[in-house]
Write an enzyme that holds these catalytic residues in place. Structure first.
Site, PDB file in Angstrom:
ATOM      1  N   LYS A  11      18.028  13.039   4.370  1.00 39.99           N
ATOM      2  CA  LYS A  11      18.109  12.844   5.881  1.00 39.99           C
ATOM      3  C   LYS A  11      16.629  12.807   6.059  1.00 39.99           C
ATOM      4  CE  LYS A  11      16.081  17.104   6.521  1.00 39.99           C
ATOM      5  NZ  LYS A  11      14.594  17.337   6.992  1.00 39.99           N
ATOM      6  N   PRO A  97      13.160  12.445  -3.741  1.00 42.23           N
ATOM      7  CA  PRO A  97      11.946  13.117  -3.865  1.00 42.23           C
ATOM      8  C   PRO A  97      12.023  14.666  -3.831  1.00 42.23           C
ATOM      9  CG  PRO A  97      11.422  11.255  -2.813  1.00 42.23           C
ATOM     10  CD  PRO A  97      12.879  11.259  -2.732  1.00 42.23           C
ATOM     11  N   VAL A  98      11.578  15.368  -4.656  1.00 40.39           N
ATOM     12  CA  VAL A  98      11.722  16.917  -4.375  1.00 40.39           C
ATOM     13  C   VAL A  98      10.616  17.579  -3.545  1.00 40.39           C
ATOM     14  CG1 VAL A  98      11.914  18.892  -5.546  1.00 40.39           C
ATOM     15  CG2 VAL A  98      13.115  16.982  -6.514  1.00 40.39           C
ATOM     16  N   GLY A 101      10.970  17.315   2.403  1.00 48.02           N
ATOM     17  CA  GLY A 101      11.114  17.060   3.575  1.00 48.02           C
ATOM     18  C   GLY A 101      12.410  16.224   3.912  1.00 48.02           C
ATOM     19  N   LEU A 102      13.119  15.931   2.739  1.00 46.43           N
ATOM     20  CA  LEU A 102      14.223  15.064   2.859  1.00 46.43           C
ATOM     21  C   LEU A 102      15.541  15.855   2.544  1.00 46.43           C
ATOM     22  CD1 LEU A 102      12.528  12.391   0.861  1.00 46.43           C
ATOM     23  CD2 LEU A 102      12.798  12.183   3.283  1.00 46.43           C
ATOM     24  N   GLY A 105      17.444  19.465  -1.981  1.00 45.23           N
ATOM     25  CA  GLY A 105      18.491  20.391  -2.581  1.00 45.23           C
ATOM     26  C   GLY A 105      19.682  20.618  -1.891  1.00 45.23           C
ATOM     27  N   SER A 106      19.747  20.711  -0.292  1.00 42.51           N
ATOM     28  CA  SER A 106      20.574  20.965   0.615  1.00 42.51           C
ATOM     29  C   SER A 106      21.758  19.983   0.350  1.00 42.51           C
ATOM     30  CB  SER A 106      20.070  20.979   2.012  1.00 42.51           C
ATOM     31  OG  SER A 106      19.103  21.850   2.167  1.00 42.51           O
ATOM     32  N   ASP A 139      19.990  23.542   6.374  1.00 44.79           N
ATOM     33  CA  ASP A 139      20.262  21.876   6.585  1.00 44.79           C
ATOM     34  C   ASP A 139      21.596  21.618   5.613  1.00 44.79           C
ATOM     35  OD1 ASP A 139      17.770  21.502   7.697  1.00 44.79           O
ATOM     36  OD2 ASP A 139      16.766  20.709   5.922  1.00 44.79           O
TER      37      ASP A 139
HETATM   38  P1  ATP Z   1      14.193  20.555   3.447  1.00 44.94           P
HETATM   39  O1  ATP Z   1      14.005  19.099   4.115  1.00 44.94           O
HETATM   40  O2  ATP Z   1      15.818  21.016   3.614  1.00 44.94           O
HETATM   41  O3  ATP Z   1      13.116  21.420   3.884  1.00 44.94           O
HETATM   42  P2  ATP Z   1      12.955  19.510   1.290  1.00 44.94           P
HETATM   43  O4  ATP Z   1      13.310  18.150   1.090  1.00 44.94           O
HETATM   44  O5  ATP Z   1      11.621  19.961   1.813  1.00 44.94           O
HETATM   45  O6  ATP Z   1      14.009  20.428   1.805  1.00 44.94           O
HETATM   46  P3  ATP Z   1      13.875  20.172  -1.294  1.00 44.94           P
HETATM   47  O7  ATP Z   1      14.067  18.837  -2.253  1.00 44.94           O
HETATM   48  O8  ATP Z   1      15.291  20.418  -0.756  1.00 44.94           O
HETATM   49  O9  ATP Z   1      13.080  20.100  -0.144  1.00 44.94           O
HETATM   50  O10 ATP Z   1      13.375  21.267  -2.247  1.00 44.94           O
HETATM   51  C1  ATP Z   1      12.923  22.325  -1.562  1.00 44.94           C
HETATM   52  C2  ATP Z   1      12.944  23.450  -2.935  1.00 44.94           C
HETATM   53  O11 ATP Z   1      14.083  23.617  -3.463  1.00 44.94           O
HETATM   54  C3  ATP Z   1      12.096  22.836  -4.229  1.00 44.94           C
HETATM   55  O12 ATP Z   1      11.057  23.613  -4.241  1.00 44.94           O
HETATM   56  C4  ATP Z   1      12.860  22.845  -5.261  1.00 44.94           C
HETATM   57  O13 ATP Z   1      12.355  23.471  -6.487  1.00 44.94           O
HETATM   58  C5  ATP Z   1      14.077  23.816  -4.890  1.00 44.94           C
HETATM   59  N1  ATP Z   1      15.642  23.189  -5.538  1.00 44.94           N
HETATM   60  C6  ATP Z   1      16.526  24.008  -5.727  1.00 44.94           C
HETATM   61  N2  ATP Z   1      17.621  23.236  -6.049  1.00 44.94           N
HETATM   62  C7  ATP Z   1      17.295  21.817  -5.914  1.00 44.94           C
HETATM   63  C8  ATP Z   1      17.827  20.515  -6.080  1.00 44.94           C
HETATM   64  N3  ATP Z   1      19.143  20.507  -6.277  1.00 44.94           N
HETATM   65  N4  ATP Z   1      17.384  19.509  -5.516  1.00 44.94           N
HETATM   66  C9  ATP Z   1      16.032  19.439  -4.921  1.00 44.94           C
HETATM   67  N5  ATP Z   1      15.153  20.596  -5.057  1.00 44.94           N
HETATM   68  C10 ATP Z   1      15.909  21.792  -5.356  1.00 44.94           C
END
Ligand code: ATP
Length: 293
Positions: A11, A97-98, A101-102, A105-106, A139
């Site tokens: 997202k 990408p981990v 902000g996308l 994980g959610s 999220d």
């Molecule tokens: P949001 O936008 O919901 O704040 P985000 O995109 O900033 O999420 P994510 O990619 O969801 O961040 O990762 C946030 C943290 O969750 C990371 O530090 C990661 O180690 C952890 N995590 C646990 N499970 C997962 C997964 N399946 N995919 C990605 N990150 C994960």
């Protein structure tokens, strides 16, 4: 053994406002969330016979234990439904990408809940799955439903909006790690100079007014994250130079995206930014029905 696969979509935030802080430390938000084409593949097998949950993550060095949100989603599903684990295998092919902000994980967690509901014939339905998903993260309910939505409360009070008009998106994540809690902590001590007009954004979406939407893009987190990581604003400037109608950071960052009317401009921007930042993608908006495919 039963198996099913889904695309777990990322997202972006078209607007993000922080409207208050609750006594429990959570922040109230008001934001327009939008599913995009960029996705992980999540495959779940049940009845593998091992009586355990096994997770494999391909394309990332994320842990495959119960610190992974996808694993925790399977544990929670079993707890909530009382189903006995007959061996659950989860394979995530990571492309989002981990910590970007996308909601990477959610969306994996949302996919696991949806797939287990299907494979175990529990017929929980979307509303109940969203209630369960909220226990994993604010999220997750949006990721279960997807499309274009206004999110309020801590992000879980969702109102469906009409599908946004189609556009080309260039998404770019610089190679930096942003801690979401740190950004939320920092926002408490800054004066927010510019807030999004979320209602005008909703009206622009309903009118199919893409230039209006581009003008109204706004994220109150951006000055905070950009203060720590100047790359954020640099990437937005590059997106504008390449012809973006509008460009902002998504979530608490550090990913940024630009909206492009013309595919050729988006392709040029993707190429230009891609030379500097390997995690650069060209994608588009995704409707709720595309998310549920
Ligand atoms: P949001 O936008 O919901 O704040 P985000 O995109 O900033 O999420 P994510 O990619 O969801 O961040 O990762 C946030 C943290 O969750 C990371 O530090 C990661 O180690 C952890 N995590 C646990 N499970 C997962 C997964 N399946 N995919 C990605 N990150 C994960």
């Amino acid at each position: 053994m039963n198996q099913a696969t889904v695309e777990a979509h990322a997202k972006i935030n078209l607007t993000l406002d922080v409207t208050g802080k609750r006594p429990d430390g959570y922040h109230d938000v008001c934001m327009v969330m939008q599913s995009i084409g960029l996705h992980d593949h999540v495959t779940v097998d049940t009845g593998t016979g091992s009586k355990e949950i096994r997770l494999t993550v391909e394309g990332s060095d994320l842990p495959a234990d119960n610190s992974n949100l996808a694993y925790r989603a399977a544990e929670l599903f079993l707890r909530e439904t009382g189903m006995v684990c007959d061996g659950i295998s989860i394979v995530i092919e990571k492309q989002i990408p981990v910590a970007a902000g996308l909601a990477g994980g959610s969306t994996d967690a949302a996919a696991v809940l949806t797939l287990l509901d299907e494979l175990y014939d529990t017929h929980l339905g979307e509303k109940k799955l969203m209630e369960i998903g909220l226990k994993l993260g604010a999220d997750v309910p949006f990721c279960i439903s997807g499309g274009t939505m206004l999110a309020e409360g801590i992000g879980e009070v969702l109102t469906r909006l009409p599908d946004a008009p189609q556009t080309h998106i260039v998404l770019c994540k610089p190679p930096i790690a942003v801690s979401t809690p740190a950004v939320y902590r920092a926002i408490d001590s800054v004066e927010i100079a510019r807030r999004p007009d979320t209602h005008a954004m909703c009206a622009a979406i309903a009118a199919g007014d893409l230039p209006g939407m581009a003008r109204l893009l706004c994220n109150v987190m951006q000055p905070v994250t950009a203060g720590m990581h100047p790359e954020v604003n640099e990437i937005c400037s590059m997106l504008y130079t390449c012809g973006a109608m509008g460009a902002i950071m998504s979530g608490s960052g550090p990913s940024n995206f630009g909206l492009f009317e013309r595919l050729e401009d988006a392709q040029t921007a993707c190429h230009t930014l891609g030379m500097q930042y390997t995690e650069t993608y060209i994608t588009d908006f995704c409707t709720a029905s595309q998310v549920k495919r």
